[in-house]
Design a protein around this motif. Structure first.
Motif, PDB file in Angstrom:
ATOM      1  N   VAL A 176      13.441  20.794  -4.129  1.00  0.00           N
ATOM      2  CA  VAL A 176      13.856  19.965  -2.614  1.00  0.00           C
ATOM      3  C   VAL A 176      15.287  19.250  -3.164  1.00  0.00           C
ATOM      4  O   VAL A 176      15.398  18.273  -1.630  1.00  0.00           O
ATOM      5  N   VAL A 177      15.401  18.677  -3.881  1.00  0.00           N
ATOM      6  CA  VAL A 177      16.317  17.132  -3.928  1.00  0.00           C
ATOM      7  C   VAL A 177      17.862  18.177  -3.897  1.00  0.00           C
ATOM      8  O   VAL A 177      18.081  17.313  -2.963  1.00  0.00           O
ATOM      9  N   THR A 178      18.206  19.131  -4.069  1.00  0.00           N
ATOM     10  CA  THR A 178      19.133  19.936  -3.058  1.00  0.00           C
ATOM     11  C   THR A 178      18.744  20.245  -1.780  1.00  0.00           C
ATOM     12  O   THR A 178      19.692  20.057  -1.003  1.00  0.00           O
ATOM     13  N   ALA A 179      17.911  20.050  -0.899  1.00  0.00           N
ATOM     14  CA  ALA A 179      17.823  20.454   0.157  1.00  0.00           C
ATOM     15  C   ALA A 179      18.050  19.376   0.644  1.00  0.00           C
ATOM     16  O   ALA A 179      18.585  18.795   1.431  1.00  0.00           O
ATOM     17  N   VAL A 180      17.098  18.133  -0.133  1.00  0.00           N
ATOM     18  CA  VAL A 180      17.371  16.885   0.783  1.00  0.00           C
ATOM     19  C   VAL A 180      18.944  16.510   0.471  1.00  0.00           C
ATOM     20  O   VAL A 180      19.656  15.440   1.776  1.00  0.00           O
ATOM     21  N   MET A 181      19.867  16.311  -0.625  1.00  0.00           N
ATOM     22  CA  MET A 181      20.757  16.129  -0.698  1.00  0.00           C
ATOM     23  C   MET A 181      22.325  16.689   0.475  1.00  0.00           C
ATOM     24  O   MET A 181      22.825  16.581   1.689  1.00  0.00           O
ATOM     25  N   VAL A 182      21.914  17.983   1.069  1.00  0.00           N
ATOM     26  CA  VAL A 182      22.414  18.796   1.363  1.00  0.00           C
ATOM     27  C   VAL A 182      21.655  19.077   2.968  1.00  0.00           C
ATOM     28  O   VAL A 182      23.575  18.632   3.497  1.00  0.00           O
ATOM     29  N   LEU A 183      20.581  18.082   3.144  1.00  0.00           N
ATOM     30  CA  LEU A 183      20.828  17.574   4.467  1.00  0.00           C
ATOM     31  C   LEU A 183      21.417  16.887   5.307  1.00  0.00           C
ATOM     32  O   LEU A 183      22.234  16.311   5.765  1.00  0.00           O
ATOM     33  N   PHE A 184      21.422  15.593   3.909  1.00  0.00           N
ATOM     34  CA  PHE A 184      22.656  14.376   3.831  1.00  0.00           C
ATOM     35  C   PHE A 184      23.139  14.621   4.319  1.00  0.00           C
ATOM     36  O   PHE A 184      24.334  13.694   5.244  1.00  0.00           O
ATOM     37  N   SER A 185      24.478  15.263   3.488  1.00  0.00           N
ATOM     38  CA  SER A 185      25.812  15.678   4.571  1.00  0.00           C
ATOM     39  C   SER A 185      26.317  16.484   5.177  1.00  0.00           C
ATOM     40  O   SER A 185      26.803  16.094   5.825  1.00  0.00           O
ATOM     41  N   VAL A 186      24.930  17.606   5.412  1.00  0.00           N
ATOM     42  CA  VAL A 186      25.066  17.644   7.171  1.00  0.00           C
ATOM     43  C   VAL A 186      25.002  16.557   8.256  1.00  0.00           C
ATOM     44  O   VAL A 186      24.993  16.764   9.487  1.00  0.00           O
TER      45      VAL A 186
END
Length: 698
Positions: free
Chosen positions: A50-60
């Motif tokens: 979940v945390v990784t997904a949030v950070m990926v979405l932030f970068s995108v």
């Protein structure tokens, strides 16, 4: 107080090294101890996904908004900081010893939501609030205070206390100035005005530093994360081994070259020290370098990666924005000073190797040219970025985005070739391709997540830098400081330069490179420009000394991290790193007085550039001989060391007279030392000849 804390940290790290089974140390543990940016929570299982997904979405999100958004700047930047706060509190605990798996305390959730709400409220109601101006309501004042305090606490966790102390002192001064400059000022009016300036205008947290961070730095941080995961760091280390590994004391020369290349991309002195140092420091110790010297070489080289063009740890793009000149110009101007710096370290490690009689790595153990030729495609994303930016056919953001795509494709090819070479017998190309796609996608997600994580500390520090600039602007403190230093310096510019250097070393303690430069550009560069220093020279001067804080005692983070890996004495490592990096303390003074090294001025011609570079290089040689205490495999007389140092400084001071004096001194000392070395060698031959008959008779 900071000195004792660093000493205690270093002792703890040494104890950790001694307790480790094979004398090895976990690089991640060193990063957690000395690099605030790496002191993150531990997530596993579903929460990690979940945390990784949030950070990926932030970068995108950052990538898409930078390329496509035409929204009002205040709204974009406030929303950006709202997301930074969410990820920041998800990743950084209140204490560095608080590393429970999958745990975030309730108070962090409250702080996260409060900060997110404050910045998001401003982003949504941006137009209405801006129209109010200084007439903002109590609700807006309360939200501004909450947003600033939450941001300050996050800064304490991921950047450190030094920058917060500076901000706190300036805010207190802002209140003092507000009360003393207006006879009718009351507490609420003062608070409202200061909050309005620091939170709701572009003279505070959403000022130029955070705007540059959002527009440029985020993209290049993501790009750097992609480069690290495509294997370019390993390629750089292999290339450095092939170039210098065979020579005398080659392991240290490999460390210098590899750290320069990797640090240019990573942008973090401590991160680069630990990443490349975990490979190079054991190599240096194995061939015979002392632990303190091995750690110092890595720390000095890694802290120099940020001054190495063309990337300069993303600072080149920041400098272009502040100075108002093209990026390519900044990268070009940085070449000669960077070469002088690394030449100084290279000379020092060579002299040390000769003094200790160290050999190089056997050529049979070095990477072959064939291997390097087959893998040279790994540098294509870097070449693509430089070409796109230099050609001017794309915007900076578009160039970074295209280069990120290029890095992904190059990484995919690298994974495909590796998987094909290591495939199991009977595996089909389709199976290998499917496995490669899976690895590439996971690597892509990891790079985006790492880019988001690395962005947090930089963004928070940039927001603090904006507050520093805002307090200085609102109170007129900048002109006061400038007037005081100009008055103290009088006709002696050197005094103003020394004061500015001290300010840079203090303000640069423990601050990420890019945010470090933002602070220096706002506070220290104007001082030098008021003294008559060329603006380009002023910005490079403060940039160099801001980075020098990473190897300067007592708060030498890069040196302490290297000492933990090298199992050396921390303060001795820091002192050695300062000696090795002496060019970083001298070269800025050279281009302050002689801008030719930065290709600035009316007298810039090929002849003057070559002449100034050559004299500076000879000067660096003289200084390094004096500091290393060796020349022609022989220790120097204390008087000779002083004379060589003086000669080196004369060569680095612009002017024909000083150059002639310096050259005469250095050449004279070299001749004397050479003759003494020959005399010692002749004596050794005589002694060995006298001993032979005795041995034969025996």
């Amino acid at each position: 107080m900071a000195l004792f804390k660093r000493k205690k940290d270093a002792e703890e790290a040494d104890a950790m090294v001694a307790a480790s089974p094979a004398g090895d140390i976990d690089a991640e543990e060193v990063m957690r101890k000395y690099d605030k940016e790496s002191n993150t929570r531990i997530w596993e299982g579903i929460p990690k996904i979940v945390v990784t997904a949030v950070m990926v979405l932030f970068s995108v999100y950052c990538l898409a908004m930078t390329l496509l958004s035409t929204e009002q700047a205040e709204a974009r930047l406030a929303r950006f900081l709202a997301f930074v706060i969410v990820i920041g509190y998800m990743m950084y605990p209140a204490r560095k010893t608080n590393h429970k798996v999958n745990h975030i305390p309730w108070y962090d959730v409250v702080l996260m939501l409060a900060g997110f709400g404050a910045f998001m409220y401003y982003a949504i109601n941006c137009t209405e609030i801006l129209l109010m101006g200084a007439r903002i309501e109590p609700l807006h004042v309360a939200l501004g205070i909450v947003g600033i305090l939450v941001l300050v606490e996050l800064c304490r966790r991921c950047v450190g206390l030094p920058i917060i102390i500076v901000v706190g002192c300036l805010v207190v001064y802002a209140f003092y100035w507000q009360f003393t400059s207006s006879s009718s000022a009351d507490l609420y009016a003062s608070v409202r005005k200061i909050v309005q300036k620091l939170f709701y205008t572009t003279s505070g947290v959403i000022g130029t530093p955070i705007n540059v961070c959002y527009t440029y730095i985020v993209l290049f941080v993501i790009f750097g994360a992609f480069l690290e995961r495509t294997g370019i760091s390993n390629f750089f280390i292999s290339l450095a081994n092939r170039i210098a590994g065979w020579s005398s004391g080659g392991a240290a020369k490999v460390a210098v070259i590899a750290s320069a290349l990797c640090g240019m991309v990573s942008g973090s002195s401590v991160g680069n020290t630990v990443t490349t140092g975990s490979v190079t420091i054991p190599m240096m110790k194995k061939v015979g370098y002392k632990p303190e010297f091995a750690g110092a070489v890595e720390a000095a080289s890694s802290s120099g990666g940020q001054i190495m063009p063309p990337i300069m740890g993303a600072a080149a793009f920041l400098m272009a924005e502040y100075m108002g000149i093209p990026y390519l110009e900044v990268a070009t101007k940085a070449i000669i000073p960077a070469l002088l710096y690394f030449a100084g370290i290279f000379i020092a490690v060579h002299l040390e190797a000769k003094k200790l009689g160290l050999k190089g790595v056997p050529k049979s153990e070095l990477p072959t040219f064939g291997y390097l030729a087959k893998n040279c495609y790994l540098v294509l994303p870097l070449v693509l970025l430089v070409w796109l930016v230099a050609s001017g056919t794309r915007t900076m953001a578009a160039s970074a985005a295209i280069s990120i795509l290029g890095a992904f494709l190059v990484g995919f090819v690298n994974f495909l070739l590796t998987n094909w070479r290591e495939r199991e017998e009977g595996a089909t190309f389709g199976a290998v391709l499917a496995e490669t796609v899976k690895i590439a996608l996971f690597t892509c997600a990891d790079a985006f997540a790492a880019g988001a994580k690395n962005t947090i500390a930089v963004a928070v520090a940039c927001a603090m830098a904006g507050m520093i600039a805002g307090c200085i602007t609102v109170t007129g403190l900048a002109s006061t400081i400038i007037n005081v230093i100009v008055l103290m310096a009088g006709d002696f510019i050197i005094i103003g330069l020394v004061f500015t250097m001290v300010c840079c070393l203090i303000l640069g303690m423990g601050v990420p490179t890019t945010a470090n430069y933002c602070i220096m550009a706002s506070t220290c560069a104007p001082i030098l420009m008021q003294l008559g220093i060329d603006p380009v020279c002023a910005h490079f001067f403060v940039f160099y000394f801001g980075i020098a804080a990473d190897i300067t005692p007592p708060v030498a983070l890069a040196a302490y991290a290297a000492s933990a890996i090298a199992k050396s004495r921390p303060m001795a490592t820091a002192v050695n790193a300062t000696k090795l990096g002496i060019a970083k303390f001298v070269v800025p003074y050279i281009f302050a007085f002689s801008p030719v090294l930065l290709l600035v001025g009316d007298n810039v011609t090929p002849v003057t550039v070559v002449l100034n570079t050559a004299t500076a290089l000879v000067g660096v040689f003289g200084l390094q001989c004096a500091l290393t205490n060796t020349l022609f495999h022989r220790h120097l007389n204390p008087l000779f060391r002083v004379v060589l140092a003086v000669g080196g400084l004369c060569m680095m001071i612009p002017g024909t007279f000083t150059d002639v004096v310096g050259l005469a001194v250095i050449v004279g000392m070299c001749l004397v030392q050479w003759m003494l070395a020959r005399r010692d060698k002749a004596k050794d031959v005589e002694v060995s000849a006298d001993d032979e008959p005795t041995e034969a008779a025996a």
